[in-house]
Scaffold this active site. Structure first.
Site, mmCIF file in Angstrom:
data_model
loop_
_atom_site.group_PDB
_atom_site.id
_atom_site.type_symbol
_atom_site.label_atom_id
_atom_site.label_comp_id
_atom_site.label_asym_id
_atom_site.label_seq_id
_atom_site.Cartn_x
_atom_site.Cartn_y
_atom_site.Cartn_z
ATOM 1 N N ARG A 136 0.887 -1.341 0.005
ATOM 2 C CA ARG A 136 0.023 -0.002 -0.122
ATOM 3 C C ARG A 136 0.736 1.407 -0.042
ATOM 4 N NH1 ARG A 136 -3.358 -2.862 4.117
ATOM 5 N NH2 ARG A 136 -4.721 -4.170 2.927
ATOM 6 N N LYS A 158 2.623 11.294 -11.542
ATOM 7 C CA LYS A 158 1.731 10.534 -12.501
ATOM 8 C C LYS A 158 2.477 9.220 -12.579
ATOM 9 C CE LYS A 158 -1.346 13.371 -15.147
ATOM 10 N NZ LYS A 158 -1.765 13.976 -16.243
ATOM 11 N N GLU A 200 8.459 17.182 -25.575
ATOM 12 C CA GLU A 200 7.845 17.641 -24.477
ATOM 13 C C GLU A 200 8.361 19.118 -23.545
ATOM 14 O OE1 GLU A 200 5.198 16.056 -23.233
ATOM 15 O OE2 GLU A 200 5.325 13.931 -23.359
ATOM 16 N N LYS A 242 6.451 22.713 -15.173
ATOM 17 C CA LYS A 242 6.006 21.568 -14.709
ATOM 18 C C LYS A 242 5.633 21.671 -13.239
ATOM 19 C CE LYS A 242 4.522 16.882 -15.000
ATOM 20 N NZ LYS A 242 4.659 15.707 -15.589
ATOM 21 N N GLU A 252 -4.822 16.907 -11.248
ATOM 22 C CA GLU A 252 -5.462 17.139 -12.804
ATOM 23 C C GLU A 252 -7.249 17.269 -12.354
ATOM 24 O OE1 GLU A 252 -3.727 15.720 -16.144
ATOM 25 O OE2 GLU A 252 -5.533 15.458 -16.919
ATOM 26 N N ARG A 256 -4.087 21.132 -14.695
ATOM 27 C CA ARG A 256 -2.843 20.182 -15.056
ATOM 28 C C ARG A 256 -3.147 19.616 -16.404
ATOM 29 N NH1 ARG A 256 0.631 15.619 -11.440
ATOM 30 N NH2 ARG A 256 1.570 14.980 -13.396
ATOM 31 N N ASN A 260 -1.100 18.280 -21.371
ATOM 32 C CA ASN A 260 -1.394 17.250 -22.112
ATOM 33 C C ASN A 260 -1.332 17.763 -23.633
ATOM 34 O OD1 ASN A 260 -1.328 14.849 -20.839
ATOM 35 N ND2 ASN A 260 -3.203 15.665 -19.668
ATOM 36 N N HIS A 263 -1.011 15.743 -26.529
ATOM 37 C CA HIS A 263 -1.370 14.127 -26.350
ATOM 38 C C HIS A 263 -2.516 13.740 -26.722
ATOM 39 C CE1 HIS A 263 2.131 15.604 -24.027
ATOM 40 N NE2 HIS A 263 2.343 14.417 -23.224
ATOM 41 N N HIS A 267 -1.782 10.249 -28.365
ATOM 42 C CA HIS A 267 -1.934 8.981 -27.735
ATOM 43 C C HIS A 267 -2.823 7.941 -28.539
ATOM 44 C CE1 HIS A 267 -1.769 10.427 -23.314
ATOM 45 N NE2 HIS A 267 -0.361 10.177 -23.692
ATOM 46 N N HIS A 280 6.642 7.807 -27.785
ATOM 47 C CA HIS A 280 5.553 8.856 -27.140
ATOM 48 C C HIS A 280 5.878 10.362 -27.527
ATOM 49 C CE1 HIS A 280 3.023 10.553 -24.057
ATOM 50 N NE2 HIS A 280 3.959 11.571 -23.877
HETATM 51 P P1 NAD Z 1 11.461 5.343 -22.611
HETATM 52 O O1 NAD Z 1 11.607 4.838 -21.155
HETATM 53 O O2 NAD Z 1 11.049 3.844 -23.260
HETATM 54 O O3 NAD Z 1 13.056 5.354 -22.872
HETATM 55 C C1 NAD Z 1 13.483 5.425 -24.359
HETATM 56 C C2 NAD Z 1 14.517 4.649 -24.675
HETATM 57 O O4 NAD Z 1 15.936 5.093 -24.309
HETATM 58 C C3 NAD Z 1 14.296 3.276 -24.012
HETATM 59 O O5 NAD Z 1 14.800 2.185 -25.119
HETATM 60 C C4 NAD Z 1 15.363 3.224 -22.921
HETATM 61 O O6 NAD Z 1 15.730 2.153 -22.420
HETATM 62 C C5 NAD Z 1 16.513 4.127 -23.649
HETATM 63 N N1 NAD Z 1 17.361 4.789 -22.623
HETATM 64 C C6 NAD Z 1 16.823 5.469 -21.451
HETATM 65 N N2 NAD Z 1 17.932 6.425 -21.027
HETATM 66 C C7 NAD Z 1 18.869 5.804 -21.810
HETATM 67 C C8 NAD Z 1 20.138 6.521 -21.854
HETATM 68 N N3 NAD Z 1 20.643 7.620 -21.033
HETATM 69 N N4 NAD Z 1 21.004 6.287 -22.810
HETATM 70 C C9 NAD Z 1 20.656 5.342 -23.974
HETATM 71 N N5 NAD Z 1 19.383 4.668 -23.703
HETATM 72 C C10 NAD Z 1 18.752 5.295 -22.669
HETATM 73 O O7 NAD Z 1 10.851 6.403 -23.016
HETATM 74 P P2 NAD Z 1 10.700 7.692 -22.428
HETATM 75 O O8 NAD Z 1 10.592 8.611 -23.930
HETATM 76 O O9 NAD Z 1 11.779 8.292 -21.762
HETATM 77 O O10 NAD Z 1 9.469 8.045 -21.737
HETATM 78 C C11 NAD Z 1 8.050 7.801 -22.294
HETATM 79 C C12 NAD Z 1 7.223 7.075 -21.395
HETATM 80 O O11 NAD Z 1 6.766 8.276 -20.437
HETATM 81 C C13 NAD Z 1 5.672 6.844 -22.060
HETATM 82 O O12 NAD Z 1 5.271 5.674 -21.408
HETATM 83 C C14 NAD Z 1 4.853 7.999 -21.418
HETATM 84 O O13 NAD Z 1 3.431 7.664 -21.551
HETATM 85 C C15 NAD Z 1 5.583 8.328 -20.414
HETATM 86 N N6 NAD Z 1 5.197 9.675 -19.916
HETATM 87 C C16 NAD Z 1 4.794 10.044 -18.510
HETATM 88 C C17 NAD Z 1 4.774 11.117 -18.115
HETATM 89 C C18 NAD Z 1 4.021 11.262 -16.488
HETATM 90 O O14 NAD Z 1 3.691 12.447 -16.237
HETATM 91 N N7 NAD Z 1 4.320 10.356 -15.851
HETATM 92 C C19 NAD Z 1 4.956 12.207 -18.867
HETATM 93 C C20 NAD Z 1 5.142 11.785 -20.051
HETATM 94 C C21 NAD Z 1 5.468 10.804 -20.645
HETATM 95 N N1 GLY Z 2 2.716 14.733 -18.546
HETATM 96 C C1 GLY Z 2 1.411 15.212 -18.189
HETATM 97 C C2 GLY Z 2 1.159 15.303 -16.740
HETATM 98 O O1 GLY Z 2 2.275 15.193 -16.035
HETATM 99 O O2 GLY Z 2 0.109 15.877 -16.084
#
Ligand code: NAD
Ligand code: GLY
Length: 379
Positions: A136, A158, A200, A242, A252, A256, A260, A263, A267, A280
């Site tokens: 939890r 998030k 982003e 942010k 949100e 917030r 997006n 997005h 998405h 993404h």
């Molecule tokens: P990812 O986590 O898939 O990383 C991209 C690629 O880079 C992967 O292959 C990873 O292994 C590789 N990688 C990571 N660090 C590296 C480094 N230093 N050197 C070499 N390779 C490296 O993708 P991302 O773009 O980081 O994140 C996308 C995800 O984030 C999506 O799932 C999206 O929905 C999510 N997201 C969440 C929020 C939130 O607020 N929580 C906001 C935006 C995006």
């Molecule tokens: N990436 C959108 C949020 O964090 O709200």
């Protein structure tokens, strides 16, 4: 939602270390930005005391950064465990999430165990969700190693996994204890991933800060070359914006949602193409162009603004056209995906639109108009 002081103006600077604070009462935490933070023992001092720590990472990031993080954590925690997940958006699912719970239980981790998310947004989102639900709730730390995760996903709490029918549909709001943005980790990032992160970064301009947008136009080539100082500024300003937004509307309820921008369309592309086919950030890039066109159709911005945004997205190395999701009824396929977006209310799609440069607004739009925009912006 609370009324907050206005966002402090953007001031270009040359510092390569910074700390931004996110103000969420007892859930507040610092976001530290600088080169070499991951391997510094002092970085981790001040975190909650515990017998054990568990690092969640993936098969790509582990060979690059796991050793230094593990060594630094060993100075503070008697046991440092590791769970190494398969890499990729396609693995942001229940099955892979369960590997984290397997590791936690097999290693006898207790309620005080700290989780460390070492990787990009996929690792951060999944580790955060695991931390929110294991016993939890256990504390966790974000160690984002992609540009996208440093400027966006690691900040704000998030956490989620995907469902085949919708992106990030299962998750929780759960804040980390600390976020460490090690700029040196960006040196190993593939160029395509760097561009995805820039999407982003760019989004913060049209929704909140046109002075930052001007700066991005002047510095986009430096950023694409990985220049450390330019990167420090881009990460810091993105995180400031942010943190400012999330501090006012953590869960949100309204504001917030502006984060997006791009997005809703993005998405739809990610889910429609199959997770991992488009990154993404690529979906967000093309999605911002589509949302800008829709804003123009609704009389909120002029063609010059749409052209300016499109040009910057293109210069960042991102797609400016949406994917074809269905040869027969492409717009219909987009609409179907967008109706399961989290912002949709009673099946009505809510778009983040630009209401004059630097200001975002949430609006619905007639399907016929959305179809027109999709037809114009895809292929
Ligand atoms: P990812 O986590 O898939 O990383 C991209 C690629 O880079 C992967 O292959 C990873 O292994 C590789 N990688 C990571 N660090 C590296 C480094 N230093 N050197 C070499 N390779 C490296 O993708 P991302 O773009 O980081 O994140 C996308 C995800 O984030 C999506 O799932 C999206 O929905 C999510 N997201 C969440 C929020 C939130 O607020 N929580 C906001 C935006 C995006
Ligand atoms: N990436 C959108 C949020 O964090 O709200």
């Amino acid at each position: 939602m609370t009324t907050a002081a206005p966002l402090a103006p953007f001031i270009a600077h040359t510092a390569d270390h910074a700390t931004v604070h996110i103000d969420l009462g007892e859930r507040s935490y610092p976001i530290r930005i600088g080169a070499g933070l991951l391997g510094e023992t002092s970085t981790y001092q001040g975190l909650p005391k515990a017998r054990s720590a568990l690092i969640v990472t993936n098969t790509t990031v582990a060979p690059l950064y796991l050793q230094q993080v593990r060594t630094a954590l060993a100075a503070q925690y008697a046991q440092v465990h590791v769970v190494e997940l398969p890499d990729g958006e396609a693995h942001k699912d229940w099955q892979t999430l369960n590997l984290i719970f397997d590791g936690l239980l097999q290693q006898g981790c207790d309620r005080k165990t700290l989780l460390f998310a070492l990787g990009g947004g996929v690792i951060g989102d999944m580790t955060g969700f695991a931390a929110a639900s294991y016993m939890r709730g256990v504390p966790f730390v974000q160690l984002p190693t992609t540009l996208l995760s440093q400027v966006d996903s690691s900040v704000g709490g998030k956490t989620a996994i995907n469902h085949p029918l919708g992106k990030n549909m299962i998750g929780a709001f759960y804040q980390p204890q600390l976020v460490l943005c090690d700029l040196a980790s960006l040196d190993t990032l593939p160029v395509r991933e760097l561009s995805a992160g820039l999407a982003e970064v760019i989004k913060y301009g049209p929704i909140a800060d046109m002075a930052f947008f001007d700066w991005l136009e002047a510095n986009i080539d430096l950023l694409r070359s990985g220049d450390r100082q330019a990167m420090a500024q881009a990460v810091k300003r993105s995180v400031e914006i942010k943190a400012w937004v999330v501090s006012q509307d953590e869960k949100e309820a309204g504001l917030r949602a502006v984060l997006n921008f791009g997005h809703t369309f993005g998405h739809a592309i990610e889910a429609g193409m199959g997770y991992g086919v488009w990154l993404h950030g690529e979906g967000v890039g093309a999605g911002m162009v589509m949302a800008a066109h829709l804003s123009q159709e609704l009389g909120l911005v002029d063609a010059a603004f749409v052209a300016r945004l499109t040009r910057l997205i293109e210069r960042a190395g991102l797609p400016t056209k949406g994917a074809m999701l269905d040869a027969k009824d492409n717009a219909g396929a987009y609409l179907e995906h967008m109706r399961v977006d989290k912002k949709a209310e009673a099946g009505e799609i809510r778009f983040v639109l630009i209401d004059g440069p630097g200001k975002a607004v949430m609006r619905s739009a007639p399907d016929a108009l959305v179809r027109q925009v999709i037809d114009r912006c895809c292929g």
